[in-house]
Write a protein that holds these residues in place. Structure first.
Motif, PDB file in Angstrom:
ATOM      1  N   THR A 103      31.136  16.134  11.690  1.00 20.79           N
ATOM      2  CA  THR A 103      29.970  15.408  12.203  1.00 20.79           C
ATOM      3  C   THR A 103      28.721  15.556  11.338  1.00 20.79           C
ATOM      4  N   SER A 124      31.951   4.874  10.944  1.00 17.17           N
ATOM      5  CA  SER A 124      31.419   5.673  12.053  1.00 17.17           C
ATOM      6  C   SER A 124      30.933   7.051  11.612  1.00 17.17           C
ATOM      7  N   LYS A 126      28.252   8.564  10.665  1.00 20.57           N
ATOM      8  CA  LYS A 126      26.838   8.204  10.683  1.00 20.57           C
ATOM      9  C   LYS A 126      25.979   9.048   9.749  1.00 20.57           C
ATOM     10  N   THR A 127      26.409  10.280   9.461  1.00 15.84           N
ATOM     11  CA  THR A 127      25.581  11.155   8.618  1.00 15.84           C
ATOM     12  C   THR A 127      25.845  10.953   7.131  1.00 15.84           C
ATOM     13  N   GLN A 129      25.859   9.992   3.409  1.00 19.21           N
ATOM     14  CA  GLN A 129      24.844   9.513   2.476  1.00 19.21           C
ATOM     15  C   GLN A 129      25.448   9.038   1.153  1.00 19.21           C
ATOM     16  N   ASN A 149      27.714  -0.311   8.720  1.00 17.41           N
ATOM     17  CA  ASN A 149      26.981   0.390   9.784  1.00 17.41           C
ATOM     18  C   ASN A 149      26.339   1.695   9.306  1.00 17.41           C
ATOM     19  N   LEU A 150      26.622   2.105   8.081  1.00 14.01           N
ATOM     20  CA  LEU A 150      26.162   3.410   7.591  1.00 14.01           C
ATOM     21  C   LEU A 150      24.721   3.295   7.101  1.00 14.01           C
ATOM     22  N   SER A 151      23.789   3.353   8.024  1.00 15.53           N
ATOM     23  CA  SER A 151      22.378   3.128   7.701  1.00 15.53           C
ATOM     24  C   SER A 151      21.766   4.250   6.873  1.00 15.53           C
ATOM     25  N   ASN A 152      22.424   5.418   6.805  1.00 14.70           N
ATOM     26  CA  ASN A 152      21.911   6.528   6.003  1.00 14.70           C
ATOM     27  C   ASN A 152      22.520   6.562   4.603  1.00 14.70           C
TER      28      ASN A 152
END
Length: 854
Positions: A103, A124, A126-127, A129, A149-152
């Motif tokens: 995570t 998915s 999300k963290t 980079q 979807n990976l905004s970071n």
């Protein structure tokens, strides 16, 4: 007090345990589950074990954990390249969804491996980079669009991965993306790629290199001059190798003149001149326009590019006067900023200006142009130049004082018109590592005094000059050379003893240097296991060559000397072996293990015995020349294994028997010379049917009998056909007009093949491997040899047989013949009346005229 000490002890122990095992248990199990979905043929994940001694997954290969939390933040499992064996070692299988349990994962690199697919669940994480999935071989090419979807995400590298991207709307979700690499992947259906990419608010670098990576409909993006809202941080653009025309690229590119710092437009289809407007890119550091079709010169606006560091324009059609070009580049900023200027392979003219005014210049490439004149009389400033390449021009005169270039590491001026002395000019260049001075008109002496300061020298090419090399045999050089060519220099009679101190030779050429000596025993022992090229040809070197079996696919040329004795053992991976024109004797069976051999030249020796029946081992041979030796017996059937052969000559031996039917395999053979043997039987019809690529077929001075098979007329490319001095009977086939190779203005056959035979990128030596085949033509009682001018030889010789009947009228259609010999036969009738059409002909028909009363 005791309580305090106790608490400190507990705290220290706790920290020790924490340091020993920082791995989160759930993530350790997740990694083991991820491993279970992979095939690990090379034990790359050997440390990933569920044992008591391997509990800390943070110590596993490719895993990095947070110092604070112990959670996995980095997983780097990119393919492992081991240079010592030249092989990639990677994983294969399935990317398991257990990665979702990591995570805090920020960095994931699976590049170069082989997977069934790139799963959607990666979208998915999300963290995340940094996501690197370059050069992955996939079973399914479907692209996981949820990656959007990976905004970071800051880095996305998919270069050379076998995915098909059908749309690019997903890009809009990557609001933090700074680096995007979609090079060499299928974007043929990705409408709106450029629009969506350059609108990413954080984008800094866009890599779209590839042969047709950008689809045709990209033209709409280039043509949309109203496009706005693009990233202000966009600095690096690479659209190399996309064959895009300048009419598309330039107007679109000028929108970013305030932000772009590095532009690569090389290997496209750019025409016209370099746009003046490129000089308005105020932050430009690198501009690469290599290998386009740009004409003209460099616009004067480039003098305003105060940050320009690298300007690469090689492989174009620039035809500007060089002093004018440097003048346009001159500006208070560029003269202090420009570090690399590459103008190789253009059509620049004029003489060399004083380029030391560019004080930051480190590398200057001006090779393969049309420069003339001499060096400036004087360079006015000390230069920091590291590399100077002036090769392949027409620069003349003397070398100047080079002391202002004391920083030079590489200096090349091969194939110019320079003269005078060389040695004294080298003394100040104490940092020099590579010197290429070949093919000029230098004279005088080069001695150890001139080379004593060059302690870093590894590459030395003085070949094809009139230099005398005078170095004492006991001199101990301060350098260790990797490459040395002294071809056509004068070394004197003795083998140079100072080479005893050189232990790193990979390439050594001392051909045509006047050596009249034997080779010292220490020399053979000094050849390193990785040596690639050894040329001692065209000297008077004598003695016996001992076995030497170390090398790295070497090319060995010891031709035209006086070596004697049996053939030694050579490195098993030898690719070219040229021992012709010596006095070697005995059999050649010792060569049977050279399975990588592509060129074998043993002509004009004293070799004997039967030909070995091991040609299956030598199936890579492209050129085989065994002519003018003493071989006996029949031609072994296994020689038919040389299916890739281009030239074969067995001329001038004592071979007997019929031609093996396995010669049918020579489907791409261009030269077959079996003359001056004792071969017998009929000329087989399959010569014309199976060997349709032949340019030369010579079978003279044998014992062939029977008629000339009509199928020989299928040799439409034939330039030289010689069946003379046999017992051939019957009529001359009427289909000779099918020999279209005898109707061309110029033949296709060359006397030599030029290849970069040593295959070394760092070597600039031009290695010419001569095919060493000759054509012997006999007419008017005189035999002439053609080798270097084989392309001009077009001949037909059927003389000294028992041919009967009339001369076919259609022979007059072979109007490029320079030699026709039908004499000493039993032909009847009159000469074809159109024989005068053969304007190139040198008729060898003196006796024939008397026989037919003409």
């Amino acid at each position: 007090m005791h309580l305090l000490v106790y608490c400190l002890f507990i705290l220290i122990c706790s920290n020790i345990n924490h340091a020993e095992t920082r791995c989160v248990e759930g993530e350790r199990k997740a990694l083991l589950q991820f491993k279970n979905g992979l095939t690990d043929d090379y034990a790359l994940l050997e440390t990933w074990r569920n044992t008591s001694t391997s509990q800390d997954c943070c110590k596993w290969r490719g895993v990095e954990c947070s110092i604070d939390t112990g959670q996995v933040i980095k997983l780097d499992l990119h393919v492992d390249f081991q240079a010592d064996v030249g092989q990639y070692f990677g994983l294969s299988g399935q990317i398991d969804s257990s990665l979702l349990l990591l995570t805090s994962l920020q960095y994931l690199d699976l590049s170069g491996n082989t997977f069934t697919r790139i799963p959607k669940f990666l979208g998915s994480l999300k963290t995340l980079q940094h996501l690197k999935l370059a050069n992955i071989k996939l079973t399914s090419p479907k692209f996981p669009y949820p990656i959007g979807n990976l905004s970071n995400l800051q880095t996305l590298d998919l270069a050379t991965t076998s995915v098909v991207i059908k749309n690019t709307h997903w890009l809009s979700g990557l609001s933090s993306l700074k680096y995007l690499n979609l090079s060499f992947i299928d974007l043929s259906k990705s409408v709106g790629l450029l629009d969506n990419a350059v609108r990413l608010p954080a984008l800094v670098e866009l890599q779209l290199e590839g042969y047709g990576t950008l689809p045709i409909h990209t033209a709409k993006s280039f043509a949309d001059h109203s496009m706005t809202n693009f990233s202000n941080s966009f600095a690096v653009l690479n659209i190399k190798s996309n064959e895009l025309p300048s009419s598309m690229i330039y107007p679109w590119l000028f929108k970013f003149n305030g932000s772009l710092t590095d532009i690569d437009l090389s290997y496209n289809n750019l025409l016209g001149t370099v746009p003046e407007a490129l000089g308005t890119f105020k932050n430009l550091r690198t501009l690469d326009l290599t290998n386009n079709r740009i004409e003209g010169g460099i616009p004067s606006s480039f003098g305003n590019l105060n940050d320009l560091q690298r300007l690469l324009l090689s492989g174009n059609n620039l035809n500007q006067d060089l002093p004018g070009l440097f003048n346009n580049l001159s500006g208070p900023g560029t003269e202090r900023s420009l570090q690399i200027l590459d103008l190789n392979y253009n059509q620049l003219s004029g003489s060399l200006p004083d380029f030391t005014t560019f004080t930051a210049l480190k590398e200057l490439y001006l090779g393969q142009n049309q420069l003339n004149g001499s060096f400036p009389r004087k360079f006015w400033q000390i230069s920091n130049l590291l590399i100077l390449d002036l090769a392949d021009n027409r620069i003349n005169g003397l070398l100047p004082d080079l002391s202002v270039f004391s920083s030079l590491r590489e200096l090349y001026f091969e194939r110019n018109l320079l003269n005078g002395t060389l040695g004294e000019r080298l003394e100040p260049l104490f940092k020099l590592e590579s010197l290429g001075a070949s093919w000029n008109s230098f004279q005088g002496t080069v001695s150890e005094r001139h080379l004593a300061n060059l302690s870093r020298l590894t590459y030395l090419d003085l070949s094809h000059n009139s230099l005398v090399i005078e170095i004492a045999s006991d001199w101990s050089a301060s350098f260790q050379l990797n490459t040395m060519s002294l071809s056509f220099c004068k070394l004197g009679d003795s083998f140079p003893g100072w080479l005893n101190t050189q232990k790193n030779f990979s390439v050594l050429d001392m051909s045509n240097t006047g050596i009249n000596d034997s080779v010292p025993s220490w020399f053979w022992g000094s050849l390193i296991p990785g040596f690639r090229y050894l040329n001692l040809s065209s000297n008077q070197i004598h003695g016996i060559i001992p076995d030497f079996i170390s090398g790295n696919q070497p090319l060995i040329d010891m031709s035209s000397n006086k070596f004697s004795g049996n053939l030694p053992l050579f490195p098993i991976d030898t690719t070219t072996l040229m021992l012709n024109d010596n006095m070697f004797s005995g059999p050649i069976s010792s060569l049977c293990n050279l399975t990588s051999l592509r060129h074998l030249h043993l002509s004009n020796n004293k070799l004997s015995g039967e030909l070995p029946n091991c040609w299956n081992n030598l199936s890579s041979l492209g050129v085989l020349n065994l002519e003018d030796n003493g071989f006996t017996g029949t031609i072994p059937d296994s020689m038919g294994a040389l299916k890739g052969a281009d030239m074969i000559s067995l001329r001038g031996n004592s071979l007997i028997g019929e031609l093996p039917s396995t010669f049918k395999n020579f489907t791409i053979l261009r030269v077959l010379d079996l003359g001056e043997n004792e071969l017998s039987g009929k000329i087989p019809g399959w010569l014309g049917e199976s060997l349709s690529m032949l340019l030369v077929l010579t079978l003279p001075s044998n014992q062939f009998h029977g008629a000339i098979p009509r199928s020989l007329c299928k040799l439409k490319n034939i330039q030289v056909l010689d069946l003379s001095v046999n017992n051939i009977s019957g009529n001359i086939p009427k289909c000779l007009n099918k020999f279209s190779g005898m109707m061309r203005d110029k033949g296709e056959l060359q006397g030599s093949i030029e290849v970069n035979a040593i295959g070394l990128d760092q070597s600039r030596l031009r290695i010419r491997v001569y095919s060493m085949f000759k054509v012997l033509l006999e007419w008017k009682g005189r035999q002439s040899k053609y080798q270097k001018t084989l392309g001009l030889v077009i001949s037909l010789d059927l003389s000294s047989n028992r041919l009967t009947g009339k001369i076919p009228v259609k022979i007059t259609s072979l109007f490029q013949l320079i030699a026709l010999n039908l004499s000493r036969n039993n032909l009847t009738g009159s000469m074809p009346k159109d024989i005068g059409r053969l304007g190139q002909l040198e008729l060898g028909l003196a006796r024939l005229r008397r026989q037919t009363s003409l």
